[in-house]
Design an enzyme around this catalytic site. Sequence first.
Site, PDB file in Angstrom:
ATOM      1  CG  HIS A 106       4.165   1.263   5.392  1.00 21.90           C
ATOM      2  ND1 HIS A 106       4.862   2.272   4.772  1.00 21.90           N
ATOM      3  CD2 HIS A 106       3.805   1.748   6.597  1.00 21.90           C
ATOM      4  CE1 HIS A 106       4.933   3.311   5.582  1.00 21.90           C
ATOM      5  NE2 HIS A 106       4.284   3.021   6.700  1.00 21.90           N
ATOM      6  CD  GLU A 107       4.310  -5.658   4.979  1.00 25.42           C
ATOM      7  OE1 GLU A 107       4.100  -6.825   4.624  1.00 25.42           O
ATOM      8  OE2 GLU A 107       5.045  -5.366   5.945  1.00 25.42           O
ATOM      9  CG  MET A 108      -1.377  -7.383   1.865  1.00 24.65           C
ATOM     10  SD  MET A 108      -1.705  -9.119   2.124  1.00 24.65           S
ATOM     11  CE  MET A 108      -3.130  -9.317   1.107  1.00 24.65           C
ATOM     12  CB  ALA A 142      -0.896  -0.017   1.235  1.00 24.37           C
TER      13      ALA A 142
END
Lengths: 1001, 347
Positions: free
Chosen positions: B153-155, B113
């Site tokens: 920051h990821e999903m 993300a």
Amino acid sequence: MIRKPILLTAVSGALLVLIGLAAKGRSIDLDSHLVYRDQLTTQLQHDLSANQNILNSRYSLFSSYDPLIKELQEAEAIQTELSAVPEFLGRQSSERLQLQLDSSAQKITQKIELSEAFKSKNSLLKNSLSYLPSLIDELKRESQSGAVEQQLGDLLDEILLYTLSADEALVPQINRQIDSVQDLIDQDSSSQLSDAGVALAHAKIILENKPQVDQLTQTLLDLPTTTEIRKLAQIYEEEYQAATGQARLFQLGALVWFILLLSSGAYGFLLMMQRRKSEQQASALFESITDSFVGVNEQWEITYVNAQAAKTLEKQPQLLVGKSFWDAFPQTLGRQAEHHYKQAIAQQSVVTMELEYAAQESWLEFHLYPASDGISVFWQDITARKQAETQLEQSLEVTQQARETADAERLKADAARVTADAARMTAEEERQKADAARITAEEERQKADAARMTAEEERQKADTERLKAEAANHAKSDFLANMSHELRTPLNTIIGYSEVIEDEANESGQEDLIEDIQTVRNAGEHLLGLINGVLDLAKVESGKMELYLETITLSSLVKEIAATIHPLVEENGNTLAIQQTEDIGSLHADIVKVRQCLLNLLSNASKFTQGGTITLALSKMENPAGSWINFHVSDSGIGMTPEQLDKIFDAFTQADTSTTRNYGGTGLGLSITKRFVDMMGGKITVESEPGEGTTFSICLPQTVSAATLVEPSQDESLIAEAVSMALTLDKKAKHTHQPAPSEQQIGCVLLIDDDADVRELMQRTLSRKGYQVLVAEDGPTGLQLAEQHLPDSIILDVVMPGMDGWQVLSQLKANPTLKHIPIILQTMLDDGKRGYSLGAAEYLPKPIKQDDLLAILGRYRPNSQSSPSVLVVDDTPEALSLLKRTIEKQGWTAQTATNGQLALEQLQRAEILPSLILLDLMMPEMDGFQLIQALQQDAAWAAIPIVVVTAKDLTVDDCQCLEKTVLGIHHKGSIDQERFLAELNAIVSPVSSSPISQGVA
Amino acid sequence: MIKRLIAFRLTVSRFIGLSLIATACCLLATIFSSLLSTSVLAEVSLAQPQASSLRSEAIQPIPLKIELDNQKVRLGKSLFQEKQLSGNKQISCASCHNLSLSGADQIPKSIGADIGFVNAPTVLNSAFNIKQFWDGRADSLEEQIDGPMTSSHEMNSSWPEVLKTLKASSSYKADFNAIYAEGITEGNIKDAIATFEKSLYTPNSRFDQYLRGNDTILTEAEKEGYQIFKDNGCVSCHQGVGVGGNMFQKFGLFGDYFEDRGDITEQDLGRYNVTKQEADRYAFKVPSLRNVVLTAPYFHDGSAETLDEAVKTMIKYQLGRPENQEDVDKIVQFLNTLTAEVAGEQS
């Protein structure tokens, strides 16, 4: 029925307990136990392997950490699984185990954390240790003479020594060497020496990490994981043993409980089978009886209907069973007589009632027997008896009218006699005139004297005979009085043992038995009362009753009586009131008899009064004849009509025949009371209004004298009365029939009896009453005399040699000129029941004794040589075939019919009439009574002797149906049916094996 | 009456007799059963520890076959590639762990993300790691899933959202119900994905064949490379089945790597972030070297673009040795022999 839910609850409760015990007992799950033990073992193995791997990694050069990691991970995983403690351990055990689990888990976690540090440090140490020697080697090779290289070589030696010896004392020296090398490097900054710096760095790393790794290794190996796991295993083992011990106890409990349950189950099953068998027997019995029977339970549901009842009600038994009694039973018989049923239950006594069943135009006699679980309703068709009663009433009315007419005639005759007296006075004067002529007649008088002497002799002879007759009469009364001992002895045994068994049953808790035994005892006591009454009466009449005079204070007598009668008074919710004047004094009399009299009156009062007051009043009275004591017993009960009052003191009489059925009692009480009071020179009177109550008054002299009054035996007068009644009836009936054989005599009686004593006695008695008496000593002579003289009445003995009374009777009936003559059966005075039944036939009681049957067969066997035949009429196939077999064995031929209708049809078809008919009374379609009536219509058929074979106890009513010409009505109690019911109860109750089948064939 | 009483007494005595016999039987049975159960227990006792397996080399081959539930593997694979699980419905696990790119993304810091903080390690052979993430903050693959799933920051998603999404799908519903009694749950999703990840092992590399005894499968240079790998001390940390992945080690044992690199971030503290122990400062999980030639760039910060560079960094900071290009080349040649294909679905 009510016990069923209780039983169900008990059974399910017991099963629940069993399941609970079994669950507790089986709670030790061996599988989970073994798994747990296995896990403990495995965890210990992993822990030990981990230690081994640590040592491997520490002391080998390069190795994989994977095995160490794996062992520790496994140990940790098992630790998680171990925290799920087996469920069979108790809460406390689990807590103890959990505590240890937490402790060992903590150690394992610590071990894993330490192993991480160990791996890092150990790798670092290994790297430097492997590299440092080769690096220093290389440096020395490149520069052989260098001081630095030399010192590094020494350093390496020291370090290697240190790593091998782990001697901390070397550390300061090594540090000094490092410092000196560092100094040399710092002084000479040639590129060559940068490698020496690297070597120093590695040496430092070794010095720094070596003790750390050693420390870690030591800590790891010292961690008490192994001990913890062993401890855990030990605790678990302890708790498991404890749980197993407990479970074993429960197992034992469950096993014992199960066996108990199984045993009781089997026992219950046996009981049930036995009960079912008994019930089958009972229902077979119910089906075999000829009475209709309906069983009703406490909820007023019909539980049983026998075939006879179903037939009467014209409904299938299946449609009735289970239905409400009040709805399913015909309203006229059920709902409308509800109070009778309720009364039977409320009083726990047998209630008898007669009801008209309009639907079938019949009369039914009901017997309601209260049972432990409801009520048993029996009934039988009494239409025929009712009709007979009506006819009898009509004939009695006719008799009454005839008697009134006769009275009027007698008055006229009296008047005529007065006229005749006057005429005689005139004749007296003429006699004086004839005195002279008397002297002349003196000689003739002397002749007459001689004749008178002869007459005197004859009179003396007659006196002797009279004395003889009186002695015979006394002998009979003496016999009765002496019977007391013989009759009471077996009864005492019956009652005494009933009580013993009742006590035993009470102790062993056999509730159902108690009721049966009480029934036996009550019946015994009833019979004892009856016998006592009869014997008392007989004693009084035979002059054997004596007075034992003593003096007692009246107030104490009253007190004692009140105490005795109290329970009986309360039984019907009555209250007892005592009224006595102060200082009434004492009574000199036979106190035992006075007490008996008063108790009789009081118990009667209690019996016929519901929720009222019973009063016992005493008063004193003075009159010229002396002092008198008056006892008044008053009640507020059902009272009596004037008609009933007239008969109240007669023996065997109560206010109504139905009274006995409703209230029980012997009907002797008042009779005995009156005799006793008479004996003591007193008087008993009664006043009563129906529905208002009754007052009995006994007036006794305060001082009774020993002089007793004994009533003469009434047997003779009874016979005379019966004869007179018969004659009046007869005269009225035939009016202008044959004139009487002698005008002076009021009637001609034919006496047929084989007993010379009886003949003489009867002849004398009847002659004195003014009858002309003809005497015959056997049947044929009797028949001959009857034809010759056409007597007004015939007294007939039944049991005679040769032609017996029955044959005489049937021949008399068959003769058109004789058949209207009323017949009095002589035997009725000795054996009422037998006498009545012989009016039509002999009868054999079932079960049939073969000898009796053969004797009867023999008696009726015709003289002709041709094979005699018998017609057997019975609706029970077994009885039929049994009779048939017995008869055929004797060489007779037997025809059979299953009811009256079929029997008649057989007779119509038969070419030769049977010599004898064996007849059952209770049969479907046409019963025995109807068949006899039908047979009487045909002269030929009427001549066939009939032997009644019946399980039924013949009642007077039955006998009346059998032969209308028999006079006299006796009441018969329902004692036989009571006994029957008692036996029935015995069968229905469990654990019974009484051979009831003998009772009813 | 008497008869009946006698009959009753007979029945009672019979009943008592029966009960006595039954009780005796029951006692015998109990004694027997207790003997039996004691003997069973006696057999069970703590066995002696057994000896561990012998070590031949510090590096061990990957098992040729690992038994897994294929249904779960297939479902896990769908979930691994399911973009609908992410907050913006555009990112899946496979976005950063691209299976065609050897389970990583070939960029220094992964982009979910937002841009991530560390280099995405390969998902291949991750099951052999003692812990997950560079700092080892997840004990298991299952636990690891929480991180990327919820990281902004990821999903950038959450479990309720994931569950909602999956439950809206009839095909996922059917798949889950076919495997799990409880259907779609957080635990089952993790189980399926982790099972799939466990299937991503790469057996039978050339080096594994060598370890299993095939002497001719490696070139002489490669064999030399392995020897140098051992001699230089690489193997002290990169050992075991994963050739790494089974310990933590401080980055910069000889010289300060982070000072030399500069720009120290919170991520550079490594395991210290998890344990807060000074000894763990700058310590990272030693990464597996399986398929290492395919997973550039290297290190948690993705700072080494080539394997050559990475090996040199290791020699300098971790082994404290002089650099020798010839040795480095040979080491890289050896590292090439660790490459293998994913075993693929089991039949």
